[in-house]
Design a protein around this motif. Structure first.
Motif, short mmCIF file in Angstrom:
data_model
loop_
_atom_site.label_atom_id
_atom_site.label_comp_id
_atom_site.label_asym_id
_atom_site.label_seq_id
_atom_site.Cartn_x
_atom_site.Cartn_y
_atom_site.Cartn_z
N VAL A 5 0.85 -1.18 0.00
CA VAL A 5 0.00 0.00 0.00
C VAL A 5 0.88 1.23 0.00
O VAL A 5 1.89 1.24 0.70
CB VAL A 5 -0.90 -0.01 1.25
CG1 VAL A 5 -1.68 1.28 1.39
CG2 VAL A 5 -1.85 -1.19 1.18
N PRO A 6 0.59 2.29 -0.74
CA PRO A 6 -0.57 2.52 -1.58
C PRO A 6 -0.44 2.02 -3.03
O PRO A 6 -1.21 2.42 -3.87
CB PRO A 6 -0.68 4.04 -1.56
CG PRO A 6 0.72 4.51 -1.43
CD PRO A 6 1.41 3.50 -0.59
N THR A 16 -2.56 3.59 6.91
CA THR A 16 -3.11 4.93 6.76
C THR A 16 -3.70 5.21 5.38
O THR A 16 -4.76 5.81 5.29
CB THR A 16 -2.01 5.99 7.05
OG1 THR A 16 -1.38 5.65 8.26
CG2 THR A 16 -2.62 7.36 7.18
N LEU A 17 -3.02 4.80 4.33
CA LEU A 17 -3.35 5.36 3.03
C LEU A 17 -4.28 4.46 2.21
O LEU A 17 -4.23 3.25 2.32
CB LEU A 17 -2.07 5.59 2.23
CG LEU A 17 -1.13 6.63 2.79
CD1 LEU A 17 0.04 6.81 1.88
CD2 LEU A 17 -1.84 7.95 3.00
N PRO A 18 -5.10 5.08 1.35
CA PRO A 18 -5.86 4.31 0.37
C PRO A 18 -4.96 3.85 -0.78
O PRO A 18 -3.77 4.08 -0.77
CB PRO A 18 -6.92 5.29 -0.14
CG PRO A 18 -6.81 6.49 0.70
CD PRO A 18 -5.45 6.50 1.29
N ARG A 19 -5.58 3.26 -1.76
CA ARG A 19 -4.82 2.66 -2.85
C ARG A 19 -5.03 3.47 -4.13
O ARG A 19 -6.11 3.97 -4.40
CB ARG A 19 -5.32 1.23 -3.05
CG ARG A 19 -4.73 0.48 -4.19
CD ARG A 19 -5.43 -0.84 -4.37
NE ARG A 19 -5.46 -1.59 -3.12
CZ ARG A 19 -6.58 -1.97 -2.54
NH1 ARG A 19 -7.74 -1.73 -3.06
NH2 ARG A 19 -6.53 -2.64 -1.41
N TYR A 20 -3.94 3.60 -4.91
CA TYR A 20 -4.05 4.30 -6.19
C TYR A 20 -4.78 3.44 -7.21
O TYR A 20 -4.85 2.22 -7.09
CB TYR A 20 -2.66 4.59 -6.75
CG TYR A 20 -2.08 5.90 -6.29
CD1 TYR A 20 -2.66 7.10 -6.67
CD2 TYR A 20 -0.95 5.94 -5.50
CE1 TYR A 20 -2.13 8.30 -6.26
CE2 TYR A 20 -0.41 7.13 -5.08
CZ TYR A 20 -1.01 8.31 -5.47
OH TYR A 20 -0.49 9.49 -5.06
#
Lengths: 393, 374, 170
Positions: free
Chosen positions: A265-266, A358-362
């Protein structure tokens, strides 16, 4: 080194390989354990605190032990420790299913390619500046010889690393293709495009310390980052203070590309769980899946090790060449040590988990956009900056 | 002339892929048949019916009192609003006047349920897009709402909260404090969701301009709820046809003009804030008095038909009842389920976009399969 | 230029990382030992679940002070039950004027815990207790009668012995 006979060097290398393999086989479950714990803590959970099984017998006893561990200050973090052994047992003993329409040979070789590429690279990573220990004289064959912290201190280490590591993508692509299923195919194709395009900025950002110091060797790079003068084939070099800037920028570019290279991720598109179910390893079960898993985490260790060696001061305490401000006479912090290297690796591995939580995915096209339109120009500009620093220093 | 060179031309073909019914991000058992050209969606066909239980038919064989338990199981994440629609619909059919206190408590619980439903939506939508942590933060705050439901009626999800003519029991002592505690925790909780998502570049990239549905198309397809309001149409049943205590509440309809996934995210966040406001007003202005109207033990209907709609978290939830003479149960019952209608927009939103956008579109429509298949 | 810099310097990501890092630190420090906990986990089954007083669990028949079953077989619960899980057989008993349930069968696998039966009962003779662990190994064990091998209409199931706190076993 010169005093070694052929047998001695062979046995030494063999021992080193065994130790390194053991290190990886222990480190990977520990990272998996840490991953579950860290993500659990970030999400206000406790991670796993017990293992499956009844209230009686071995599992019951372990569960009771872990319940009491929860009340102790430090041990509460280690609850759930038996599960990483359980994970291994599960992967080894699970039924191995090969889809009927799969390409049998490729299906079986794909995980091996990934693992071999990952382990080969680990052979050239220098974990320790000095020999870790010297075998006592009583030991046959290798008695009296040092046990070095690197299997093979190749003087084109980085070149070999980048070259061999990029073979690993074949495992993913072939695995996805050989499964003869649609989700794995999409996952494999995504990863091919992703890894090929992120290989470029990754290499460019790794070139920054290379251009600055003129060496591709792990040990020499570590010396260079500590501010000591080194003698390379490109001439003598000593780190100028200005070199901190390109190293700093290069580190972040490298880390971003490292995330993409290891499918985390991401940038975890090849195995995007919510889109492609499990991506390229959807059809893999048992230890063949385990090998992909092992390769992914071994790759994480490699990325962390390279970042530590080439940007974060290698075997020294302070990153980006700030070590020059600490004279070597200062105890512990001043010297080079195996411990600092592991510390930096651990911190980078932690950042992997932290980012994952923490982050979403591209999206696929956005990933390409970020890679080609942002990271490649940035890393090129950074490389030019490094070249200027080297030229004027 | 160059026919012999044909082998140099790559042959491409479209790939048909089944997204679901067993898929991590189709929220239950939605099956979407996709024709993909590479990763681009050429055709998208939602296929439903995997969760059909025949709720409407069952309700025709149950009394007016009993039918409510099946409404719990339609939109199972917003059971209270479903109960509200049933209870108010039946009351409209029989002309029962509900005490004012009951109206307030109903509004309070329904708005809490709207927050819970939107939190569940945000949790799963963010998880679909890859942000894992928002999921647990939403569930942390939603837990407090479920506890309030448990304190009020004894169940957390399948609430069966209301009765025809009012409430079964008055609010329990201490629920007031629970709601106030929740409102306090929620105001910091929503800040945290915003910190993690609103300005995040990856979240914005994944949502801004994705799965657009313009107002014209949305109205033509009969879309309601946040999806319609995010297209700039300020239609809200709570304002248009106020029932319960909504007429006495002070709140705004959240709208955005952009009509994309990010706008729907902002609209739902704003709706959560407005719902919290309504809850606060209900709590402060809760009138004294009885909670149950005087109703006969057995309700016998005349020949009549009634349509009553309320604003469920997903959109306009309508109950249509037909009664026969002396009927102790509905002659015909039909539910206008918002998820069912909203799902129609999926092909319009996704065709021509990438596979990853289908996931975002399913998430942003906020469909619940229990309600679609009924 | 401003937007270029904003893209270059990921302040937006920093905000999110700070939040998750803060919670990580808090939970790491307080995991399992602090009195005020940041984590939201309830460590069931070691720690019993706290239920609200109105919790709707399994159907239970009540007895009065003399140990006599309160139910008088008015069949109101049987009629109101939306899923028809209750079957009562009326009978007579020596020394009791009111009808006495010879059989009171409750098919728990179909029960939806709506509490309509308790509501309809005019004699307060049934109640939904606080038991939520309703698992059993055999299908027959879900058909609960006045006397049962696994659990019956008066007592909790053996599965529930951990989680339902003593005072809640009404």
């Amino acid at each position: 080194m010169t005093a070694m006979t052929l047998t001695q060097s062979f046995v030494t290398a063999l021992l080193q390989i065994v130790v390194l393999a053991l290190f990886v086989f222990v480190a990977v479950p520990v990272i998996v354990f840490a991953e579950r714990k860290v993500i659990g803590y970030v999400q206000l959970r406790l991670g796993y605190t017990r293992i499956a099984g009844g209230l009686h017998g071995v599992t019951g006893g372990l569960n009771r032990l872990m319940w009491w561990m929860g009340k102790l200050p430090f041990f509460s973090i280690l609850r759930g420790f038996p599960s990483f052994i359980a994970d291994g047992i599960k992967l080894f003993t699970k039924e191995d299913i090969v889809p009927e329409k799969a390409d049998w040979w490729v299906f079986h070789f794909a995980p091996a390619i990934s693992v071999v590429a990952a382990f080969t690279v680990l052979g050239i990573v220098s974990f320790s500046p000095a020999p870790l220990w010297t075998w006592p004289a009583a030991v046959p064959i290798v008695g009296g010889l040092p046990f070095a912290g690197v299997i093979s201190d190749v003087n084109v280490g980085l070149l070999m690393l980048v070259g061999v590591a990029s073979v690993g993508v074949y495992g993913i692509v072939l695995g996805g293709w050989a499964s003869n299923s649609k989700y794995p195919l999409l996952g494999g194709l995504r990863s091919a495009a992703q890894i090929v395009s992120y290989e470029v900025p990754l290499t460019f950002s790794l070139l920054v310390p290379v251009v600055l110091s003129g060496t591709l060797n792990f040990t020499q790079m570590s010396q260079y980052l500590s501010g000591a003068p080194i003698q390379t084939s490109a001439g003598p070099a000593q780190m100028p203070a200005l070199a901190i800037l390109p190293l700093f920028i290069g580190f972040f570019i490298y880390l971003t590309c490292g995330f993409a290279e290891t499918n985390r991720v991401p940038f975890d598109l090849p195995e995007a769980e919510t889109e492609l179910v499990a991506g390229f390893h959807t059809e893999y079960t048992g230890m063949k899946f385990g090998l992909f898993y092992l390769a992914e985490y071994a790759n994480m260790i490699i990325v962390a090790a390279v970042a530590a060696a080439f940007f974060l001061g290698g075997h020294h305490f302070l990153p980006f060449g700030l070590q020059r401000f600490i004279p070597p006479s200062v105890p512990v912090v001043g010297g080079a040590s195996f411990g600092w290297f592991l510390l930096w690796m651990a911190l980078i591995l932690f950042s992997y988990l932290w980012v994952r939580a923490t982050l979403p995915r591209y999206r696929y096209d956005q990933l390409m956009h970020v890679g080609w339109k942002w990271l490649i120009p940035l890393s090129l500009a950074n490389l030019c900056l490094a070249a200027l620093v080297r030229y004027f220093a | 002339m160059f026919v012999f060179l044909e082998f140099l031309v790559f042959k491409t073909e479209e790939m048909e892929i089944n997204l679901g019914p067993q898929h991590p991000s189709t929220h239950g058992v939605l099956r979407v048949k996709l024709r993909l050209d590479g990763e681009t969606v050429v055709q998208c066909t939602p296929i439903i019916g995997y969760l059909h239980r025949g709720v409407e038919k069952i309700c025709e064989n149950k009394t007016w009192f009993q039918g409510q338990v099946w409404t719990d199981r339609m939109d199972y994440v917003a059971a209270v609003t479903n109960n509200l629609g049933w209870a108010e619909g039946v009351e409209k059919l029989f002309g029962i006047q509900v005490p004012r206190r009951a109206h307030y408590v109903r509004t309070l619980l329904a708005e809490l349920n709207r927050i819970a439903s939107h939190q569940l939506w945000l949790a799963t939508h963010a998880l679909d897009i890859g942000a894992m942590t928002v999921f647990l933060y939403c569930f942390r705050d939603r837990e407090a709402i479920l506890d309030i439901f448990e304190a009020f009626c004894g169940a957390r999800l399948t609430t069966t909260a209301f009765r025809i003519g009012g409430l079964r029991e008055d609010v329990p002592p201490g629920m007031d404090r629970m709601v106030r505690n929740f409102l306090k925790a929620f105001s910091t909780g929503i800040e945290e969701y915003e910190t993690l998502l609103s300005e995040n570049r990856i979240w914005k990239k994944r949502t801004v301009g994705v799965a657009k549905l313009q107002a014209k198309d949305a109205v033509a397809l009969g879309i309601t709820g946040p999806v319609l309001r995010a297209a700039g149409v300020p239609y809200d049943v709570r304002k248009a046809f106020p029932s319960a205590a909504y007429a006495e509440m002070d709140f705004q309809i959240a709208t955005r003009p952009e009509a994309d996934t990010y706008a729907r995210y902002l609209v739902r966040l704003e709706e959560m804030r407005q719902s919290a406001r309504i809850v606060q007003q209900c709590l402060d202005g809760l009138p004294e008095g009885p909670v149950m109207a005087k109703i006969p033990k057995i309700l016998k209907s005349e020949v009549c038909e009634v349509y009553h709609s309320i604003e469920a978290p997903k959109g306009e939830l309508g109950y249509y009842f037909v009664g026969e003479k002396g009927g102790a149960n509905p002659y015909r019952m039909h539910v206008r389920a918002p998820s069912f209608v909203n799902l129609q927009a999926l092909p319009k939103m996704t065709e021509g976009n990438l596979l990853a956008d289908v996931i975002a579109a399913i998430g942003t429509l906020d469909v619940v399969l229990g309600e679609i298949d009924r | 230029m401003a937007s270029f810099l904003r893209t270059l310097i990921p302040l937006d990501i920093y905000g999110g990382m700070k939040l998750t890092g803060k919670y990580f630190g808090k939970v790491l420090r307080e995991a399992n030992r602090a009195r005020i906990r940041t984590h939201v986990v309830c460590e069931y089954p070691e720690v019993p679940v706290k239920l609200q007083p109105r919790f709707r669990g399994r159907l239970t028949l009540l007895k009065d002070e003399q140990g006599e079953i309160k139910c008088i077989c008015c069949l109101a619960c049987e009629k109101i039950c939306p899923t028809q899980v209750i079957t009562i057989e009326k009978g007579k008993k020596e020394g009791r004027k009111l009808p006495y349930p010879v059989r009171y069968d409750f098919e728990m696998e179909r029960c939806i815990f709506c509490e309509f039966c308790v509501e309809s009962c005019g004699f307060d003779s049934i109640i939904l207790n606080h038991q939520f662990e309703l698992a059993a190994y055999n299908r027959e064990d879900f058909s609960i009668g006045m006397e049962g091998r696994f659990q019956n209409m008066f007592e909790l199931s053996p599965v529930a012995r951990y989680s339902v706190a003593e005072e809640a076993q009404r």
